[in-house]
Design a protein around this motif. Sequence first.
Motif, PDB file in Angstrom:
ATOM      1  N   LYS A 158       0.844  -1.200   0.000  1.00  0.00           N
ATOM      2  CA  LYS A 158       0.000   0.000   0.000  1.00  0.00           C
ATOM      3  C   LYS A 158       0.883   1.255   0.000  1.00  0.00           C
ATOM      4  O   LYS A 158       0.636   2.199  -0.762  1.00  0.00           O
ATOM      5  CB  LYS A 158      -0.907  -0.012   1.237  1.00  0.00           C
ATOM      6  CG  LYS A 158      -1.783   1.224   1.374  1.00  0.00           C
ATOM      7  CD  LYS A 158      -2.563   1.210   2.684  1.00  0.00           C
ATOM      8  CE  LYS A 158      -3.257   2.548   2.910  1.00  0.00           C
ATOM      9  NZ  LYS A 158      -4.021   2.560   4.163  1.00  0.00           N
ATOM     10  N   LYS A 159       1.929   1.226   0.827  1.00  0.00           N
ATOM     11  CA  LYS A 159       2.841   2.371   0.936  1.00  0.00           C
ATOM     12  C   LYS A 159       3.525   2.623  -0.417  1.00  0.00           C
ATOM     13  O   LYS A 159       3.592   3.763  -0.892  1.00  0.00           O
ATOM     14  CB  LYS A 159       3.875   2.079   2.026  1.00  0.00           C
ATOM     15  CG  LYS A 159       4.750   3.252   2.415  1.00  0.00           C
ATOM     16  CD  LYS A 159       5.427   2.986   3.772  1.00  0.00           C
ATOM     17  CE  LYS A 159       6.499   4.012   4.056  1.00  0.00           C
ATOM     18  NZ  LYS A 159       7.795   3.699   3.428  1.00  0.00           N
ATOM     19  N   LYS A 196       1.068   4.170  -2.860  1.00  0.00           N
ATOM     20  CA  LYS A 196       0.797   5.579  -2.533  1.00  0.00           C
ATOM     21  C   LYS A 196       1.991   6.455  -2.905  1.00  0.00           C
ATOM     22  O   LYS A 196       1.830   7.566  -3.407  1.00  0.00           O
ATOM     23  CB  LYS A 196       0.482   5.726  -1.040  1.00  0.00           C
ATOM     24  CG  LYS A 196      -0.781   5.003  -0.615  1.00  0.00           C
ATOM     25  CD  LYS A 196      -1.957   5.947  -0.547  1.00  0.00           C
ATOM     26  CE  LYS A 196      -3.221   5.190  -0.195  1.00  0.00           C
ATOM     27  NZ  LYS A 196      -4.354   6.022   0.096  1.00  0.00           N
ATOM     28  N   GLU A 197       3.185   5.941  -2.654  1.00  0.00           N
ATOM     29  CA  GLU A 197       4.391   6.727  -2.990  1.00  0.00           C
ATOM     30  C   GLU A 197       4.494   6.969  -4.495  1.00  0.00           C
ATOM     31  O   GLU A 197       5.017   7.995  -4.928  1.00  0.00           O
ATOM     32  CB  GLU A 197       5.649   6.008  -2.474  1.00  0.00           C
ATOM     33  CG  GLU A 197       5.896   6.276  -0.991  1.00  0.00           C
ATOM     34  CD  GLU A 197       6.990   5.401  -0.391  1.00  0.00           C
ATOM     35  OE1 GLU A 197       7.157   5.459   0.837  1.00  0.00           O
ATOM     36  OE2 GLU A 197       7.652   4.653  -1.154  1.00  0.00           O
ATOM     37  N   GLY A 244       2.008   7.474  -6.284  1.00  0.00           N
ATOM     38  CA  GLY A 244       0.930   8.413  -6.619  1.00  0.00           C
ATOM     39  C   GLY A 244      -0.411   7.771  -6.924  1.00  0.00           C
ATOM     40  O   GLY A 244      -1.360   8.471  -7.289  1.00  0.00           O
ATOM     41  N   ASP A 256      -3.923   6.760  -6.399  1.00  0.00           N
ATOM     42  CA  ASP A 256      -4.853   7.352  -5.431  1.00  0.00           C
ATOM     43  C   ASP A 256      -6.316   7.026  -5.728  1.00  0.00           C
ATOM     44  O   ASP A 256      -7.228   7.695  -5.253  1.00  0.00           O
ATOM     45  CB  ASP A 256      -4.658   8.878  -5.397  1.00  0.00           C
ATOM     46  CG  ASP A 256      -4.858   9.515  -6.760  1.00  0.00           C
ATOM     47  OD1 ASP A 256      -5.172   8.787  -7.723  1.00  0.00           O
ATOM     48  OD2 ASP A 256      -4.697  10.751  -6.874  1.00  0.00           O
ATOM     49  N   LEU A 304      -6.113  -1.309   2.081  1.00  0.00           N
ATOM     50  CA  LEU A 304      -6.562  -0.074   1.428  1.00  0.00           C
ATOM     51  C   LEU A 304      -7.781   0.527   2.135  1.00  0.00           C
ATOM     52  O   LEU A 304      -8.009   1.740   2.062  1.00  0.00           O
ATOM     53  CB  LEU A 304      -6.887  -0.338  -0.050  1.00  0.00           C
ATOM     54  CG  LEU A 304      -5.674  -0.587  -0.961  1.00  0.00           C
ATOM     55  CD1 LEU A 304      -6.102  -1.152  -2.308  1.00  0.00           C
ATOM     56  CD2 LEU A 304      -4.862   0.701  -1.151  1.00  0.00           C
ATOM     57  N   ASP A 347     -10.164   3.467   0.984  1.00  0.00           N
ATOM     58  CA  ASP A 347      -9.656   3.933  -0.315  1.00  0.00           C
ATOM     59  C   ASP A 347     -10.089   3.012  -1.452  1.00  0.00           C
ATOM     60  O   ASP A 347      -9.918   3.346  -2.621  1.00  0.00           O
ATOM     61  CB  ASP A 347      -8.119   3.971  -0.310  1.00  0.00           C
ATOM     62  CG  ASP A 347      -7.599   5.130   0.512  1.00  0.00           C
ATOM     63  OD1 ASP A 347      -8.406   6.026   0.830  1.00  0.00           O
ATOM     64  OD2 ASP A 347      -6.397   5.145   0.837  1.00  0.00           O
ATOM     65  N   ARG A 363      -7.057  11.619 -11.428  1.00  0.00           N
ATOM     66  CA  ARG A 363      -6.539  10.610 -10.500  1.00  0.00           C
ATOM     67  C   ARG A 363      -5.607   9.629 -11.213  1.00  0.00           C
ATOM     68  O   ARG A 363      -5.545   9.595 -12.444  1.00  0.00           O
ATOM     69  CB  ARG A 363      -7.690   9.823  -9.865  1.00  0.00           C
ATOM     70  CG  ARG A 363      -8.648  10.657  -9.071  1.00  0.00           C
ATOM     71  CD  ARG A 363      -8.050  11.170  -7.765  1.00  0.00           C
ATOM     72  NE  ARG A 363      -9.121  11.665  -6.920  1.00  0.00           N
ATOM     73  CZ  ARG A 363      -9.691  10.940  -5.949  1.00  0.00           C
ATOM     74  NH1 ARG A 363      -9.285   9.724  -5.698  1.00  0.00           N
ATOM     75  NH2 ARG A 363     -10.670  11.452  -5.235  1.00  0.00           N
TER      76      ARG A 363
END
Lengths: 183, 157
Positions: free
Chosen positions: B7-8, B11-12, B14, B16, B33, B36, B58
């Motif tokens: 997940k990290k 997200k890093e 981008g 989303d 998640l 999200d 997005r």
Amino acid sequence: MIMRDAIAGLLSAVKDEYIICANGFISRDTFNAKDRPRNFYMLGSMGQASSMGLGLAIADPRKKVVVFDGDGNLLMNLGILAMIAQISPKNLIHVVLDNECYDSTGGQPTVSSSMDLSEAAKGCGIKNVVRKGPSEDIVAAFRDCLAKEGPGFLLLKVGRDPSEKTPRVNIEPPEIAARFKRS
Amino acid sequence: MDAQGLKKSLKELGFDFFTGVPCSLLGGIIRALGDDYIPSVREDTALGLAAGAYLGGRKPCVLMQNSGIGYSLNVLTSLNLIYDIPVLLMISYRGFGGKDAPEHIIMGKHCVELMEAIGISSRVCSGQDLESALAEADGQIKNGKPYAVFIREGAIS
């Protein structure tokens, strides 16, 4: 009222809204009546205009999103009504132009003549559901829908012009997407 | 790779906007998640949602089992690939090596070549290699192309 005239009427009420048009004559009629960067024309992917509208409405709540859908399209992705109801985006209006047929392939019947898509929308839990017949004031109903908080569902029973030969959308697909995204 | 780490990483990079249809192999990442993740009714619907989200600014990711590739082919070929609408596909790989329930065997044998046949790059991952696959995916996505990351059993803990 035939679909082409219904679409021209709806477009007269549109201001800065983003419109996702289902494939077939809905995209073609919209393109030929009033092309604008904020129109997205689906060329294939039948059924998915409503999904795109929902995705866009979730992605950017500041954008007012309108879907011009068809009965054949919605019947192919009926589960989207449940998703719209559950997520309930305030900025989404789902307009269904229901001519009870697959018009662009020759008018073969859909199954919408024996059921009411607006009842399906209500059954899924969509708040503002309105149904209008071919002789009613659809533009006023659309304006009313636009003015209210969404999600809105507007079923318009329309007629078919068997001689319809509206030209195809002549913008390349990447340009349709790029200008819509920029707009 | 553990689900929180995945997940990290997502997200890093981008990502989303997350939607899809679940698979037991994706249970951990979908749980991670949380809110999200938007549950979709079908895989093609998820791709439609993701395409709309992309046009709204997005960076979308669609999760599905490889059985969902069948429903997805039309949208990939008549929406994503012709309009240059990118998406990260995270596809659980059932039927890998011909060992699984009968409904997964044929798709398990052909899912990678199906992606190749329509011109979508993919990588089959079994754990820590997910990180480099995501980096490669991100490069393709920046060029407007979909990319498929196949996730084998045990790749996400």
